[in-house]
Design a protein around this motif. Sequence first.
Motif, PDB file in Angstrom:
ATOM      1  N   ALA A 193      55.514  29.336  33.752  1.00 19.81           N
ATOM      2  CA  ALA A 193      54.946  28.193  34.455  1.00 19.81           C
ATOM      3  C   ALA A 193      54.255  28.665  35.727  1.00 19.81           C
ATOM      4  O   ALA A 193      53.139  28.246  36.054  1.00 19.81           O
ATOM      5  CB  ALA A 193      56.032  27.188  34.782  1.00 19.81           C
ATOM      6  N   GLY A 194      54.942  29.572  36.459  1.00 20.89           N
ATOM      7  CA  GLY A 194      54.352  30.088  37.687  1.00 20.89           C
ATOM      8  C   GLY A 194      53.033  30.786  37.417  1.00 20.89           C
ATOM      9  O   GLY A 194      52.070  30.641  38.155  1.00 20.89           O
ATOM     10  N   TYR A 195      53.020  31.547  36.345  1.00 21.08           N
ATOM     11  CA  TYR A 195      51.842  32.348  36.065  1.00 21.08           C
ATOM     12  C   TYR A 195      50.687  31.500  35.541  1.00 21.08           C
ATOM     13  O   TYR A 195      49.560  31.624  35.983  1.00 21.08           O
ATOM     14  CB  TYR A 195      52.198  33.429  35.049  1.00 21.08           C
ATOM     15  CG  TYR A 195      51.095  34.442  34.882  1.00 21.08           C
ATOM     16  CD1 TYR A 195      50.848  35.377  35.889  1.00 21.08           C
ATOM     17  CD2 TYR A 195      50.308  34.465  33.739  1.00 21.08           C
ATOM     18  CE1 TYR A 195      49.835  36.301  35.751  1.00 21.08           C
ATOM     19  CE2 TYR A 195      49.302  35.383  33.600  1.00 21.08           C
ATOM     20  CZ  TYR A 195      49.055  36.309  34.610  1.00 21.08           C
ATOM     21  OH  TYR A 195      48.058  37.201  34.476  1.00 21.08           O
ATOM     22  N   ARG A 196      50.969  30.602  34.604  1.00 18.54           N
ATOM     23  CA  ARG A 196      49.887  29.883  33.937  1.00 18.54           C
ATOM     24  C   ARG A 196      49.544  28.563  34.597  1.00 18.54           C
ATOM     25  O   ARG A 196      48.403  28.132  34.568  1.00 18.54           O
ATOM     26  CB  ARG A 196      50.242  29.602  32.461  1.00 18.54           C
ATOM     27  CG  ARG A 196      50.684  30.806  31.649  1.00 18.54           C
ATOM     28  CD  ARG A 196      49.520  31.627  31.143  1.00 18.54           C
ATOM     29  NE  ARG A 196      48.463  30.849  30.532  1.00 18.54           N
ATOM     30  CZ  ARG A 196      48.172  30.906  29.248  1.00 18.54           C
ATOM     31  NH1 ARG A 196      48.888  31.646  28.442  1.00 18.54           N
ATOM     32  NH2 ARG A 196      47.160  30.217  28.769  1.00 18.54           N
ATOM     33  N   ALA A 225      55.068  34.959  40.474  1.00 15.78           N
ATOM     34  CA  ALA A 225      54.219  34.887  39.284  1.00 15.78           C
ATOM     35  C   ALA A 225      52.935  34.153  39.596  1.00 15.78           C
ATOM     36  O   ALA A 225      51.836  34.591  39.229  1.00 15.78           O
ATOM     37  CB  ALA A 225      54.958  34.191  38.153  1.00 15.78           C
ATOM     38  N   SER A 226      53.075  33.024  40.320  1.00 10.11           N
ATOM     39  CA  SER A 226      51.860  32.248  40.552  1.00 10.11           C
ATOM     40  C   SER A 226      50.929  32.977  41.514  1.00 10.11           C
ATOM     41  O   SER A 226      49.717  32.954  41.344  1.00 10.11           O
ATOM     42  CB  SER A 226      52.210  30.833  41.038  1.00 10.11           C
ATOM     43  OG  SER A 226      52.010  30.721  42.419  1.00 10.11           O
ATOM     44  N   SER A 227      51.480  33.687  42.490  1.00  5.97           N
ATOM     45  CA  SER A 227      50.547  34.363  43.395  1.00  5.97           C
ATOM     46  C   SER A 227      49.934  35.602  42.737  1.00  5.97           C
ATOM     47  O   SER A 227      48.788  35.945  42.982  1.00  5.97           O
ATOM     48  CB  SER A 227      51.214  34.689  44.731  1.00  5.97           C
ATOM     49  OG  SER A 227      52.087  35.777  44.573  1.00  5.97           O
ATOM     50  N   ALA A 228      50.707  36.239  41.833  1.00  2.77           N
ATOM     51  CA  ALA A 228      50.138  37.365  41.095  1.00  2.77           C
ATOM     52  C   ALA A 228      48.955  36.897  40.264  1.00  2.77           C
ATOM     53  O   ALA A 228      47.888  37.517  40.232  1.00  2.77           O
ATOM     54  CB  ALA A 228      51.196  37.973  40.180  1.00  2.77           C
ATOM     55  N   GLU A 256      43.172  36.572  39.384  1.00  2.00           N
ATOM     56  CA  GLU A 256      42.020  35.676  39.246  1.00  2.00           C
ATOM     57  C   GLU A 256      40.954  36.018  40.288  1.00  2.00           C
ATOM     58  O   GLU A 256      39.784  36.218  39.968  1.00  2.00           O
ATOM     59  CB  GLU A 256      42.515  34.225  39.443  1.00  2.00           C
ATOM     60  CG  GLU A 256      41.504  33.174  39.056  1.00  2.00           C
ATOM     61  CD  GLU A 256      41.209  33.195  37.564  1.00  2.00           C
ATOM     62  OE1 GLU A 256      40.181  32.648  37.204  1.00  2.00           O
ATOM     63  OE2 GLU A 256      42.006  33.759  36.763  1.00  2.00           O
ATOM     64  N   ILE A 257      41.405  36.117  41.537  1.00  2.00           N
ATOM     65  CA  ILE A 257      40.460  36.419  42.615  1.00  2.00           C
ATOM     66  C   ILE A 257      39.819  37.781  42.405  1.00  2.00           C
ATOM     67  O   ILE A 257      38.610  37.950  42.536  1.00  2.00           O
ATOM     68  CB  ILE A 257      41.195  36.371  43.985  1.00  2.00           C
ATOM     69  CG1 ILE A 257      41.524  34.907  44.324  1.00  2.00           C
ATOM     70  CG2 ILE A 257      40.313  36.970  45.074  1.00  2.00           C
ATOM     71  CD1 ILE A 257      42.462  34.764  45.493  1.00  2.00           C
ATOM     72  N   ALA A 258      40.667  38.743  42.007  1.00  3.00           N
ATOM     73  CA  ALA A 258      40.134  40.091  41.800  1.00  3.00           C
ATOM     74  C   ALA A 258      39.082  40.081  40.697  1.00  3.00           C
ATOM     75  O   ALA A 258      38.018  40.710  40.807  1.00  3.00           O
ATOM     76  CB  ALA A 258      41.263  41.043  41.443  1.00  3.00           C
ATOM     77  N   GLU A 292      35.226  40.961  41.122  1.00  2.00           N
ATOM     78  CA  GLU A 292      34.614  42.022  40.334  1.00  2.00           C
ATOM     79  C   GLU A 292      33.362  41.501  39.644  1.00  2.00           C
ATOM     80  O   GLU A 292      32.313  42.135  39.650  1.00  2.00           O
ATOM     81  CB  GLU A 292      35.614  42.512  39.300  1.00  2.00           C
ATOM     82  CG  GLU A 292      35.231  43.815  38.671  1.00  2.00           C
ATOM     83  CD  GLU A 292      36.118  44.117  37.490  1.00  2.00           C
ATOM     84  OE1 GLU A 292      37.338  43.944  37.601  1.00  2.00           O
ATOM     85  OE2 GLU A 292      35.567  44.506  36.442  1.00  2.00           O
ATOM     86  N   GLN A 293      33.467  40.281  39.080  1.00  2.00           N
ATOM     87  CA  GLN A 293      32.318  39.661  38.418  1.00  2.00           C
ATOM     88  C   GLN A 293      31.168  39.505  39.407  1.00  2.00           C
ATOM     89  O   GLN A 293      30.031  39.878  39.139  1.00  2.00           O
ATOM     90  CB  GLN A 293      32.737  38.290  37.867  1.00  2.00           C
ATOM     91  CG  GLN A 293      31.645  37.568  37.097  1.00  2.00           C
ATOM     92  CD  GLN A 293      31.261  38.347  35.851  1.00  2.00           C
ATOM     93  OE1 GLN A 293      32.117  38.880  35.145  1.00  2.00           O
ATOM     94  NE2 GLN A 293      29.965  38.453  35.585  1.00  2.00           N
ATOM     95  N   GLN A 294      31.517  38.967  40.594  1.00  2.00           N
ATOM     96  CA  GLN A 294      30.488  38.776  41.615  1.00  2.00           C
ATOM     97  C   GLN A 294      29.845  40.099  41.997  1.00  2.00           C
ATOM     98  O   GLN A 294      28.627  40.202  42.110  1.00  2.00           O
ATOM     99  CB  GLN A 294      31.099  38.138  42.868  1.00  2.00           C
ATOM    100  CG  GLN A 294      31.229  36.635  42.759  1.00  2.00           C
ATOM    101  CD  GLN A 294      32.032  36.059  43.917  1.00  2.00           C
ATOM    102  OE1 GLN A 294      32.407  36.793  44.831  1.00  2.00           O
ATOM    103  NE2 GLN A 294      32.287  34.768  43.875  1.00  2.00           N
ATOM    104  N   MET A 295      30.697  41.110  42.163  1.00  2.00           N
ATOM    105  CA  MET A 295      30.169  42.409  42.549  1.00  2.00           C
ATOM    106  C   MET A 295      29.218  42.936  41.486  1.00  2.00           C
ATOM    107  O   MET A 295      28.136  43.436  41.791  1.00  2.00           O
ATOM    108  CB  MET A 295      31.306  43.424  42.756  1.00  2.00           C
ATOM    109  CG  MET A 295      32.132  43.221  44.002  1.00  2.00           C
ATOM    110  SD  MET A 295      31.132  43.277  45.485  1.00  2.00           S
ATOM    111  CE  MET A 295      30.797  45.031  45.545  1.00  2.00           C
TER     112      MET A 295
END
Lengths: 247, 497
Positions: free
Chosen positions: B45-48, B101-104, B109-111, B115-118
């Motif tokens: 739940a935390g992760y997804r 889990a949720s912050s990981a 996601e941010i990373a 990366e996509q933006q870069m």
Amino acid sequence: MTEIPSSVLVVDDEIQIRRFLRTGFELDGFTVMEAETGAEALRSATLKPSDLVILDLGLPDMEGADVLERLRAWSSVPLIVLSVRASETEKVRLLELGADDYVVKPFGMAELLARAHSAMRRQLRSSRGEPVVKFGPLSIDFTARAVFINDQRVTLTPKEYRLLQILAQHSGNVVTHQFLLREVWGNDHVEDTHYLRIFVRKLRRKIEADPTQPCILLTELGVGYRLVSSDPVPSAQTAAAPKSLAQ
Amino acid sequence: MQRELRGIGIVLLWVAATTVFAMLLRHYLGILRGAVLYLIPVMFAGYRLGVLPALVAAIAGVILSGYFFFSQFYTFQVASPQEALNLVLYMFVAVVFSHLASSAKKHTEIARQREQQMSDLYAFSRRLAMASDTADIFVAIQNHLANLVQRKVVLLGAADAGNATDVPESVRAGVSHVESDEGLERTVDDGKGDIWLIRRVSPKTPDFGLVAVDLGTVSGKALADMRQRIDDALSDAAATLERLDVARAINEAKMRSETELLREALIGSVSHELRTPLASILGAATILSNAPALAHDKRLQALTGLVRDEAERLNNDIQNLLDATTISRQQVRPQLQWVEPVDIVNAAVEHRRRRLAGHPVKLDLDSNLPIVRADPAQVEQALVQILDNAAKYSADGSPIRVAARPNGHSVVLSVHDSGAGLTAEERRQIGGRFFRGPRHAAITSGSGLGLWIANAFIKANGGTVEVESEGAECGTTVSIHLPISTEAAPLETTIDD
């Protein structure tokens, strides 16, 4: 060379070219007229017809092809085009428009003179109708439709003979693929250059000493074929060229 | 809100499933401490789904394990203080777990986004750097914006920019309005229900032009949200454009295309300007060499010959330059026709008769070669280059052999000399534009263009050029392989006489 000198009209906008052509033609016994532009050339050709025209394509006022087309509307004067090594298609177009031959700049004077004399001789011949013409070892008897190599008769098929005959009529000058195809095979086969390649190969086997080193039936790559200049007939030398070939 | 409720629903289902599973384990395998299994739905739940569903899962897990897995079984009472502590510990672990889990997940996601933006940005700046003209740059900007905004974007207004025809008629009126009115932005209805936003890419400079963004059929808060998103994306993009110095790139591209035009004009006029005097020099030289006044002086004859040779060489150099320009502009367009290969060889040898004069030329031509489909002028030019090289790099008087032979599915025109030859290293490099080995440079001058031109022409005609040499001073064989056309070459017998 001739008792009454032949005249040539040199059409070129570059004075240096006109100058060396003048010298070259004068040394060969021509009287030389000059024109700088297409308009001037057409005027000059009308007022004082010459026996030969040398036409440069890069004129300032008109396309060389236009000058040629307008001149050919009323005159059959022998005409040699001076071209830069542009495209083969362009050369073919000019020949189809009625130029007798072309030389590619830069060119040697001897080459230009040879082409010019061939074109003028054709005019002369068609007006006199010579029955037998010799090209080195090859001779063609037009009345008997017979071809000889070193006096040995050669058997040609009707199409081979027709091909040779057309080339002989223009001997010394280039004849385009299209013209040959049209004359020998008819309008439907103008694009069938491979016919021509194969017929020329067969013809060379019959008339050339070494078919891979042709000396009589020469190729102008991408343009057409050229039969070597005919041997001069003694009487042609002394006869004056008709003063004006304009009709 | 709806999303969160849905998340909580899903989590409760997972917890229920976990309970059933733990009960089964206890029943069949006698595993009593099944409570630890509740960590799994919490972590998932935390992760997804986020923190809230994870907390719900944790609380549900504590309550259910109290009920099912701690004595007294099937009551919410917990027998010993030890067990109560266990439960509290469990709950603590579950909450920490869900949070981690949720912050990981958030970090990944941010990373990923970063990366996509870069990589987008990298691709964008690469395109900018490689753009050959302004139109290219504007296409790149347009794609970049479309990527950021995730809607159809048309770049307008700047010189050479995008296609005004991509924008509906009704929107174009709004465009000119924004164009004339600085800094203003507008939304326009295109008459088919789609809303278009028109604004400057950058409020600071008109250099980057205007964008029209197709917002689709949105209204009210959704419209305001989307506009906010687009505004953010555009101000990012404008900052990027400034940082990448796009304005300068645009100017440079303009200059480049002008330089290109200038160069073409120059080459055209130079070739004309040089060829005209060359034609008169060469023509005059041929007249002089036949002049009776010079005919009996061998030295003067030699001089006129020299003038002629040098003029011819200069003319060939000019031709090579023109050919090289055609090739590097990728404008080699062969005009294919049926050609007698032997004719090409003869024409090329005849073309270089004067240059080959110092060498005995041996011709070995098969009289029965298939005719090939090729541009005769280009193939001849290629062969001329190869003959030139053969004459250049072999000693005067050494023989040159030219052959035309069939070989499998091709016709091979080859030139063999007994000259300088090539080392393995030279053979690897040869054919590159302007390549001249030091040994070869020592022999004679040259531009290093010859084989490169030959190669380009033959390639355009569907053939290949091959270079062979046994090594230095062992001579060289260069061969042109022309494919025998698969179009059935007509047989001699198929044409009637």
